[in-house]
Design a protein around this motif. Structure first.
Motif, PDB file in Angstrom:
ATOM      1  N   GLU A 101       0.747  -1.641  -0.195  1.00  0.00           N
ATOM      2  CA  GLU A 101      -0.207   0.036   0.171  1.00  0.00           C
ATOM      3  C   GLU A 101       0.339   1.227  -0.433  1.00  0.00           C
ATOM      4  O   GLU A 101       0.447   2.384  -0.773  1.00  0.00           O
ATOM      5  CB  GLU A 101      -0.895   0.166   0.929  1.00  0.00           C
ATOM      6  N   ARG A 102       2.408   1.299   0.800  1.00  0.00           N
ATOM      7  CA  ARG A 102       2.702   2.426   0.647  1.00  0.00           C
ATOM      8  C   ARG A 102       4.248   2.504  -0.124  1.00  0.00           C
ATOM      9  O   ARG A 102       4.934   2.842  -0.269  1.00  0.00           O
ATOM     10  CB  ARG A 102       3.194   2.129   2.288  1.00  0.00           C
ATOM     11  N   ALA A 103       4.111   0.912  -1.392  1.00  0.00           N
ATOM     12  CA  ALA A 103       4.621   1.544  -2.015  1.00  0.00           C
ATOM     13  C   ALA A 103       4.663   1.859  -3.536  1.00  0.00           C
ATOM     14  O   ALA A 103       3.980   2.157  -3.400  1.00  0.00           O
ATOM     15  CB  ALA A 103       5.343  -0.917  -2.711  1.00  0.00           C
ATOM     16  N   ASP A 104       6.315   1.595  -3.633  1.00  0.00           N
ATOM     17  CA  ASP A 104       6.234   2.441  -5.395  1.00  0.00           C
ATOM     18  C   ASP A 104       5.445   1.957  -6.215  1.00  0.00           C
ATOM     19  O   ASP A 104       4.839   0.721  -5.893  1.00  0.00           O
ATOM     20  CB  ASP A 104       7.719   3.448  -5.754  1.00  0.00           C
ATOM     21  N   ALA A 105       5.646   2.214  -7.836  1.00  0.00           N
ATOM     22  CA  ALA A 105       5.216   1.450  -8.921  1.00  0.00           C
ATOM     23  C   ALA A 105       6.272   0.261  -8.520  1.00  0.00           C
ATOM     24  O   ALA A 105       5.150  -0.674  -9.746  1.00  0.00           O
ATOM     25  CB  ALA A 105       4.769   1.930  -9.926  1.00  0.00           C
ATOM     26  N   GLN A 106       6.979   0.046  -8.639  1.00  0.00           N
ATOM     27  CA  GLN A 106       7.967  -1.743  -8.336  1.00  0.00           C
ATOM     28  C   GLN A 106       8.682  -1.654  -7.657  1.00  0.00           C
ATOM     29  O   GLN A 106       8.365  -0.689  -6.539  1.00  0.00           O
ATOM     30  CB  GLN A 106       9.221  -1.107  -9.467  1.00  0.00           C
ATOM     31  N   ILE A 107       8.441  -2.983  -6.755  1.00  0.00           N
ATOM     32  CA  ILE A 107       9.124  -3.270  -5.911  1.00  0.00           C
ATOM     33  C   ILE A 107       9.698  -3.861  -5.709  1.00  0.00           C
ATOM     34  O   ILE A 107       9.553  -5.357  -7.027  1.00  0.00           O
ATOM     35  CB  ILE A 107       8.638  -3.394  -4.674  1.00  0.00           C
ATOM     36  N   THR A 108      10.899  -4.994  -5.674  1.00  0.00           N
ATOM     37  CA  THR A 108      11.862  -5.617  -4.994  1.00  0.00           C
ATOM     38  C   THR A 108      11.320  -6.723  -3.733  1.00  0.00           C
ATOM     39  O   THR A 108      10.799  -6.792  -2.898  1.00  0.00           O
ATOM     40  CB  THR A 108      13.526  -5.583  -5.207  1.00  0.00           C
ATOM     41  N   LEU A 109      11.765  -8.524  -4.206  1.00  0.00           N
ATOM     42  CA  LEU A 109      11.001  -8.380  -3.029  1.00  0.00           C
ATOM     43  C   LEU A 109      11.936  -8.746  -2.075  1.00  0.00           C
ATOM     44  O   LEU A 109      11.035  -8.706  -0.529  1.00  0.00           O
ATOM     45  CB  LEU A 109      11.870 -10.509  -3.415  1.00  0.00           C
ATOM     46  N   GLY A 110      13.174  -8.280  -1.793  1.00  0.00           N
ATOM     47  CA  GLY A 110      14.036  -7.593  -0.671  1.00  0.00           C
ATOM     48  C   GLY A 110      12.866  -6.544   0.112  1.00  0.00           C
ATOM     49  O   GLY A 110      13.644  -6.625   0.768  1.00  0.00           O
ATOM     50  N   ARG A 111      12.863  -5.177  -0.480  1.00  0.00           N
ATOM     51  CA  ARG A 111      12.575  -4.282   0.114  1.00  0.00           C
ATOM     52  C   ARG A 111      11.052  -4.570   0.496  1.00  0.00           C
ATOM     53  O   ARG A 111      10.652  -4.315   1.728  1.00  0.00           O
ATOM     54  CB  ARG A 111      11.991  -3.016  -1.342  1.00  0.00           C
ATOM     55  N   LEU A 112      10.107  -5.930  -0.154  1.00  0.00           N
ATOM     56  CA  LEU A 112       9.174  -6.248   0.421  1.00  0.00           C
ATOM     57  C   LEU A 112       9.225  -7.074   1.655  1.00  0.00           C
ATOM     58  O   LEU A 112       8.389  -6.845   2.786  1.00  0.00           O
ATOM     59  CB  LEU A 112       8.561  -7.135  -0.951  1.00  0.00           C
ATOM     60  N   ALA A 113      11.070  -7.796   1.423  1.00  0.00           N
ATOM     61  CA  ALA A 113      10.938  -8.489   2.726  1.00  0.00           C
ATOM     62  C   ALA A 113      10.719  -7.546   3.992  1.00  0.00           C
ATOM     63  O   ALA A 113      10.696  -7.697   5.268  1.00  0.00           O
ATOM     64  CB  ALA A 113      12.029  -9.951   2.390  1.00  0.00           C
ATOM     65  N   ASP A 114      11.380  -6.700   3.424  1.00  0.00           N
ATOM     66  CA  ASP A 114      12.048  -5.413   5.030  1.00  0.00           C
ATOM     67  C   ASP A 114      10.650  -4.800   5.030  1.00  0.00           C
ATOM     68  O   ASP A 114      10.650  -4.475   6.264  1.00  0.00           O
ATOM     69  CB  ASP A 114      13.381  -4.184   4.352  1.00  0.00           C
ATOM     70  N   GLY A 115       9.529  -4.977   4.834  1.00  0.00           N
ATOM     71  CA  GLY A 115       8.655  -3.784   4.756  1.00  0.00           C
ATOM     72  C   GLY A 115       8.084  -4.738   5.700  1.00  0.00           C
ATOM     73  O   GLY A 115       7.393  -5.102   6.905  1.00  0.00           O
ATOM     74  N   VAL A 116       8.306  -6.201   5.841  1.00  0.00           N
ATOM     75  CA  VAL A 116       7.499  -7.023   6.144  1.00  0.00           C
ATOM     76  C   VAL A 116       7.927  -6.958   7.774  1.00  0.00           C
ATOM     77  O   VAL A 116       7.173  -7.229   8.773  1.00  0.00           O
ATOM     78  CB  VAL A 116       7.285  -9.026   5.333  1.00  0.00           C
ATOM     79  N   LEU A 117       9.453  -7.214   7.449  1.00  0.00           N
ATOM     80  CA  LEU A 117      10.048  -7.578   9.196  1.00  0.00           C
ATOM     81  C   LEU A 117      10.044  -6.312   9.958  1.00  0.00           C
ATOM     82  O   LEU A 117       9.507  -6.188  10.314  1.00  0.00           O
ATOM     83  CB  LEU A 117      11.634  -7.673   8.733  1.00  0.00           C
ATOM     84  N   THR A 118       9.665  -4.829   9.127  1.00  0.00           N
ATOM     85  CA  THR A 118       9.448  -3.975   9.530  1.00  0.00           C
ATOM     86  C   THR A 118       8.068  -3.788  10.646  1.00  0.00           C
ATOM     87  O   THR A 118       8.278  -3.846  11.628  1.00  0.00           O
ATOM     88  CB  THR A 118      10.041  -2.695   8.939  1.00  0.00           C
ATOM     89  N   ALA A 119       6.887  -4.031   9.772  1.00  0.00           N
ATOM     90  CA  ALA A 119       6.053  -4.547  10.237  1.00  0.00           C
ATOM     91  C   ALA A 119       5.691  -5.672  11.546  1.00  0.00           C
ATOM     92  O   ALA A 119       4.531  -5.525  11.974  1.00  0.00           O
ATOM     93  CB  ALA A 119       5.023  -4.247   9.637  1.00  0.00           C
ATOM     94  N   ALA A 120       6.632  -6.454  11.310  1.00  0.00           N
ATOM     95  CA  ALA A 120       6.017  -7.647  11.945  1.00  0.00           C
ATOM     96  C   ALA A 120       6.323  -6.928  13.211  1.00  0.00           C
ATOM     97  O   ALA A 120       6.747  -8.232  14.277  1.00  0.00           O
ATOM     98  CB  ALA A 120       7.437  -9.021  11.677  1.00  0.00           C
ATOM     99  N   GLY A 121       7.704  -5.576  13.422  1.00  0.00           N
ATOM    100  CA  GLY A 121       7.870  -5.699  14.880  1.00  0.00           C
ATOM    101  C   GLY A 121       6.945  -5.032  16.002  1.00  0.00           C
ATOM    102  O   GLY A 121       7.570  -4.280  16.751  1.00  0.00           O
ATOM    103  N   ASP A 122       5.817  -5.146  15.660  1.00  0.00           N
ATOM    104  CA  ASP A 122       4.627  -4.467  16.237  1.00  0.00           C
ATOM    105  C   ASP A 122       4.543  -5.501  17.813  1.00  0.00           C
ATOM    106  O   ASP A 122       4.551  -6.261  17.555  1.00  0.00           O
ATOM    107  CB  ASP A 122       3.132  -4.577  15.534  1.00  0.00           C
ATOM    108  N   PRO A 123       4.912  -4.721  18.669  1.00  0.00           N
ATOM    109  CA  PRO A 123       4.280  -5.904  19.497  1.00  0.00           C
ATOM    110  C   PRO A 123       3.394  -6.659  20.247  1.00  0.00           C
ATOM    111  O   PRO A 123       3.476  -7.277  20.723  1.00  0.00           O
ATOM    112  CB  PRO A 123       4.539  -4.444  21.132  1.00  0.00           C
ATOM    113  N   ALA A 124       2.014  -5.960  19.541  1.00  0.00           N
ATOM    114  CA  ALA A 124       1.025  -6.580  19.360  1.00  0.00           C
ATOM    115  C   ALA A 124       1.238  -7.735  18.920  1.00  0.00           C
ATOM    116  O   ALA A 124       1.099  -9.431  19.075  1.00  0.00           O
ATOM    117  CB  ALA A 124      -0.055  -6.144  18.615  1.00  0.00           C
ATOM    118  N   LEU A 125       1.967  -8.396  17.789  1.00  0.00           N
ATOM    119  CA  LEU A 125       2.623  -9.669  16.842  1.00  0.00           C
ATOM    120  C   LEU A 125       3.432 -10.178  17.751  1.00  0.00           C
ATOM    121  O   LEU A 125       3.161 -12.113  17.786  1.00  0.00           O
ATOM    122  CB  LEU A 125       3.583  -9.496  15.375  1.00  0.00           C
TER     123      LEU A 125
END
Length: 392
Positions: A101-125
């Protein structure tokens, strides 16, 4: 007459395609037909199911509201292996969507993984026991399964690279186009998730799909028709005994009219029985679980079904495991060789019971398995031996 018949056949094909793929992109073979008949299809789905159909130059989205929120037999599956998504994979999928949702028109799998890792740091998870590091192949495979599902849906388009290389080594990257218009159509809800205050997942899901309560007799009858038509289109069997009293009474009185309208638009054929109704597909296309099915797993499922259909009362899973072991010996010439291994019977039975549960043919309570009425069609009758006529 021929033109009218051709148009009806086209509409039927388009309706079936939408039921099979509620999110359709322009790359789908039937997309042209859906666009051509979008007006008639939108009117039918609105009138009979309350589902909204939106079609543009790139996508066709049938916003389906499920008739039941407690059905766990239709999980998302990894596109290649068909393995059901685990809890972790669902979380990864949701975090990947949030990143896109917050990405540019193109994204790499590595950047997507970084975004997932950042979001996974939520204390609720973390409090829920969910952690991701992406340094193990197993964790990367969860992300790859989510990405391949998004590729199948058309949210992502692969530009360069391959996910298999990423699985072997995280430094091997893949480039994707993000199809924002498809991404925007994914959520099928009656309200925005940010407006739901409930914390309990079941309560949140109910709030996301809640519809305005009807306040007149006409609207109440329409709501009944919508709920029942949805179930007849989505569920393998609709049992009268499992319906609330108002739905049961309405379906009994209106079953011929409702099923006739479904048949006209989809080609599904109604099987009206004492215990309920099933909409069968003569072409065997509008189902994600086939019965019977070829191969060892399909044959084992059919034989387990035939056994349960002739047994009075419940069976236990250990009893059925013994049955499958016997069947593996009996059919060793036809089944795959590994079916005779000691641990294979339990795995074969688990797959058979999952399939029969998904088809609403059995109920499971702990290790107890009980046949439901529709399973009777798989009962094997005793052979009738006729005497040969004497020739005069």
């Amino acid at each position: 007459m021929t033109d009218a018949t051709d148009l009806q056949a086209e509409r039927r094909r388009a309706a079936r395609a939408l039921l099979a793929s509620p999110l359709m992109t322009s790359g789908n073979d039937d997309f042209r037909l859906v666009r051509k008949h979008a007006g008639e299809l939108a009117a039918w789905f609105t009138q009979e199911t309350g589902w909204r159909l939106v079609v543009d130059t790139e996508t066709a989205r049938l916003y389906k509201t499920p008739a039941r929120l407690d059905d766990a037999t239709r999980p998302a599956r990894a596109p290649r292996t068909k393995v059901p998504f685990t809890r972790r994979r669902y979380v990864v999928l949701c975090l990947a969507l949030a990143t896109l949702e917050r990405a540019d028109a193109q994204i790499t799998l590595g950047r997507l993984a970084d975004g997932v890792l950042t979001a996974a740091g939520d204390p609720a998870l973390a409090a829920a026991g969910i952690e991701f590091r992406m340094d193990r192949r197993e964790e990367r495979s969860d992300l790859v399964a989510a990405v391949r599902l998004l590729l199948e849906w058309g949210v992502l388009h692969r530009v360069a690279g391959d996910e298999e290389a990423y699985l072997s080594e995280a430094s091997n990257d893949v480039l994707y186009d993000v199809r924002r218009r498809v991404l925007a159509t994914l959520l099928a809800a009656t309200r925005g998730p940010s407006t739901v205050e409930a914390v309990n997942p079941d309560h949140r899901l109910a709030a996301l799909t809640a519809e305005v309560a009807p306040d007149t007799d006409e609207l109440r009858l329409r709501a009944l028709r919508h709920r029942l038509t949805r179930r007849l289109l989505d569920d393998p069997v609709v049992y009268y005994a499992e319906l609330p009293e108002d739905e049961r009474a309405y379906l009994v009185s209106q079953r011929h009219a409702i099923t006739r309208r479904i048949t006209e638009i989809t080609g599904l054929v109604a099987e009206l029985r004492t215990e309920g109704i099933a909409m069968a597909d003569p072409d065997d296309e509008l189902t994600d679980v086939r019965m019977p099915e070829q191969g060892t797993d399909g044959h084992a499922t059919l034989l387990v079904a035939a056994h349960l259909a002739t047994v009075h009362g419940p069976c236990t899973e250990p009893q059925l495991v013994d049955l499958v072991r016997q069947l593996a010996v009996q059919h060793r010439s036809y089944w795959r060789k590994t079916a005779a291994e000691p641990a294979a019977a339990a795995e074969l039975l688990a797959q058979a019971l999952d399939r029969l549960t998904a088809l609403d043919l059995i109920t499971r309570n702990g290790e107890s398995v009980t046949a439901k009425p529709a399973l009777a069609r798989y009962a094997l009758a005793a052979p009738t031996i006729r005497k040969a006529r004497s020739r005069s």
